[in-house]
Motif scaffolding. Structure first.
Motif, PDB file in Angstrom:
ATOM      1  N   VAL A 281      -3.570  -0.849  -2.689  1.00 14.17           N
ATOM      2  CA  VAL A 281      -4.156  -1.701  -1.583  1.00 14.17           C
ATOM      3  C   VAL A 281      -4.845  -0.856  -0.689  1.00 14.17           C
ATOM      4  O   VAL A 281      -4.168   0.105  -0.333  1.00 14.17           O
ATOM      5  N   VAL A 282      -6.297  -0.923  -0.110  1.00 16.16           N
ATOM      6  CA  VAL A 282      -6.780  -0.080   0.865  1.00 16.16           C
ATOM      7  C   VAL A 282      -7.417  -1.060   1.859  1.00 16.16           C
ATOM      8  O   VAL A 282      -7.395  -2.236   1.778  1.00 16.16           O
ATOM      9  N   ALA A 283      -7.715  -0.578   2.849  1.00 22.23           N
ATOM     10  CA  ALA A 283      -8.271  -1.185   4.132  1.00 22.23           C
ATOM     11  C   ALA A 283      -9.542  -1.928   3.762  1.00 22.23           C
ATOM     12  O   ALA A 283     -10.223  -1.173   2.863  1.00 22.23           O
TER      13      ALA A 283
ATOM     14  N   ASP B 167       0.706  -1.168   0.011  1.00 22.82           N
ATOM     15  CA  ASP B 167      -0.113  -0.036   0.157  1.00 22.82           C
ATOM     16  C   ASP B 167       0.754   1.270   0.136  1.00 22.82           C
ATOM     17  O   ASP B 167       1.910   1.225   0.438  1.00 22.82           O
ATOM     18  N   ARG B 168       0.416   2.351  -0.507  1.00 14.73           N
ATOM     19  CA  ARG B 168       1.148   3.483  -0.695  1.00 14.73           C
ATOM     20  C   ARG B 168       1.709   4.341   0.664  1.00 14.73           C
ATOM     21  O   ARG B 168       2.626   4.984   0.667  1.00 14.73           O
ATOM     22  N   GLY B 169       0.815   3.910   1.837  1.00 13.32           N
ATOM     23  CA  GLY B 169       1.498   4.288   2.980  1.00 13.32           C
ATOM     24  C   GLY B 169       2.870   3.743   3.292  1.00 13.32           C
ATOM     25  O   GLY B 169       3.809   4.378   3.753  1.00 13.32           O
TER      26      GLY B 169
ATOM     27  N   GLY C 159       3.525 -10.430  -1.132  1.00 15.69           N
ATOM     28  CA  GLY C 159       2.548  -9.534  -0.427  1.00 15.69           C
ATOM     29  C   GLY C 159       3.566  -8.857   0.705  1.00 15.69           C
ATOM     30  O   GLY C 159       3.824  -9.637   1.605  1.00 15.69           O
ATOM     31  N   LEU C 160       3.613  -7.620   0.787  1.00 13.49           N
ATOM     32  CA  LEU C 160       4.387  -7.182   2.039  1.00 13.49           C
ATOM     33  C   LEU C 160       3.352  -6.011   2.591  1.00 13.49           C
ATOM     34  O   LEU C 160       3.216  -4.887   1.810  1.00 13.49           O
ATOM     35  N   GLY C 161       3.048  -6.158   3.703  1.00  6.43           N
ATOM     36  CA  GLY C 161       2.078  -5.050   4.281  1.00  6.43           C
ATOM     37  C   GLY C 161       1.086  -5.692   5.421  1.00  6.43           C
ATOM     38  O   GLY C 161       1.482  -6.658   5.973  1.00  6.43           O
TER      39      GLY C 161
END
Length: 386
Positions: free
Chosen positions: A71-73, A42-44, A97-99
């Motif tokens: 990706v969003v919540a 995700d961008r964060g 997948g990383l997050g």
């Protein structure tokens, strides 16, 4: 006492290493032949500076990296489909997948969808995924959902409903636990994701049909690690020992509940996430106290055992130990700094009956609860949490 037959499944390999993400390219290159990699995040995390060093390590090890960062919540189906579309057009042959849980859940599904004609809409439920998947590696940045070691992906379908895909193909080939990636997690997220992991351990330990000795052992050790380190991790995010214990505990809890499924806390949490877009860990934390007290009519002996595991002071019969356990968990949640009542996070009392109605749709989870939950019971539990 004889052993009831049970099956236990988990991921093929877990590598635990502080700052291991700097070696991720080499770790994956040693294990997989595929080199055309999709990185789902995700961008964060990109803005936090966590992704660039990983991308560099992957490139250096000979991987071509395609980045998907939408990706969003509570990810909706459209995000999953867009990610799968990108993967197909880029001829991806390995997914990383990383997050947080949402990134991992999407990575798991996309690894299946790449080589399959099966539509996402037919995958919901238990055991409905057909076909194989490409190699899959997962790296969690929260401690956490345990998604890195579960065979479950949760997707938001329609406006407010969450559905689960549960299938053995969703177990990853390789998991890296690098607790240094969790150091920047703010206190409220550390608290909510840590309590989420504790819920996984508790609900696995009291799971009605599939409770088993292996899941029990993992759940006990998970709760011991999480309970002893939650407050330190919340108050001093840079404490390496606490961060490592929380991440390992969350993963052990994930392995437990993947085989002894979760129940009413999650069933009541999902409508809150769907209607109010509250983080999953937080909704679990808000519902935990009421559900523990409700379930104690049947689960008191087990809660008493968990009180011993967590080193809760005192003595007495199962009922007394169970009550001490619930008080201890609530005191931990109070001290963690997570919001404690539904009204504190914007939930309105006139929505409680709608939430109770929605919770009844979570039959996959409610069957695992040690005590039956009717719509009226659900409404009472929401009122207690309000």
């Amino acid at each position: 006492m004889t052993i009831t037959p049970f099956s236990f499944t988990t991921v093929s390999e877990i590598h635990v290493q502080w700052e291991g993400s700097a070696r991720l390219g080499e770790l994956l290159a040693e294990r997989f032949d595929a080199r055309n990699l999709l990185l789902v995040t995700d961008r964060g995390l990109i803005e936090a500076g966590l992704i660039a060093p990983v991308q560099a390590a992957l490139t250096q090890a000979g991987f071509g990296v395609t980045l998907f960062d939408d990706v969003v919540a509570d990810p909706p189906e459209a995000v999953v489909r867009a990610c799968a579309e990108m993967a197909r057009s880029e001829k991806i042959d390995i997914v990383l997948g990383l997050g947080g849980g949402s990134s991992l859940d999407i990575a798991k599904l996309v690894a299946v969808m790449i080589g399959s004609d099966q539509d996402l809409s037919t995958m919901y439920g238990i055991g409905n995924v057909a076909g194989a998947r490409v190699p899959l590696a997962l790296v969690p940045t929260t401690a956490g959902t345990g998604s890195e070691v579960t065979n479950i992906s949760i997707i938001t379908t329609g406006e407010t409903t969450k559905m689960g895909v549960v299938s053995r193909q969703l177990y990853a080939d390789f998991v890296l636990l690098d607790a240094s990636l969790t150091v920047g997690l703010p206190q409220v997220h550390t608290a909510a994701t840590g309590i989420d992991a504790m819920v996984h351990a508790i609900e696995a330990y009291t799971s009605k049909h599939k409770k088993n000795p292996l899941s029990d052992a993992l759940a006990r050790e998970a709760l011991r690690l999480l309970g002893a380190n939650l407050i330190t991790a919340c108050q001093d995010g840079t404490n390496r020992a606490a961060r490592e214990a929380m991440l390992l505990g969350a993963t052990l809890a994930g392995q437990a509940f993947s085989n002894a499924p979760v129940a009413a806390v999650h069933a009541l949490a999902y409508p809150l996430g769907g209607h109010y877009h509250l983080p999953h860990g937080l909704t679990n934390a808000l519902m935990l106290g009421p559900v523990l007290r409700y379930n104690a009519t049947a689960a008191a002996p087990l809660y008493g055992e968990l009180a011993d595991v967590m080193g809760v002071a005192g003595s007495g019969d199962a009922q007394a130990r169970s009550e001490a356990f619930v008080r201890h968990i609530e005191a931990l949640m109070d001290a963690s700094g997570a919001p404690r009542r539904l009204r504190d996070v914007g939930v309105t009392d006139n929505s409680l009956s709608m939430l109770a109605r929605d919770a009844m749709k979570q039959t996959r989870l409610l069957v695992n609860n040690p005590v039956e939950v009717t719509e009226d019971d659900a409404l009472s539990l929401y009122r207690e949490a309000f």
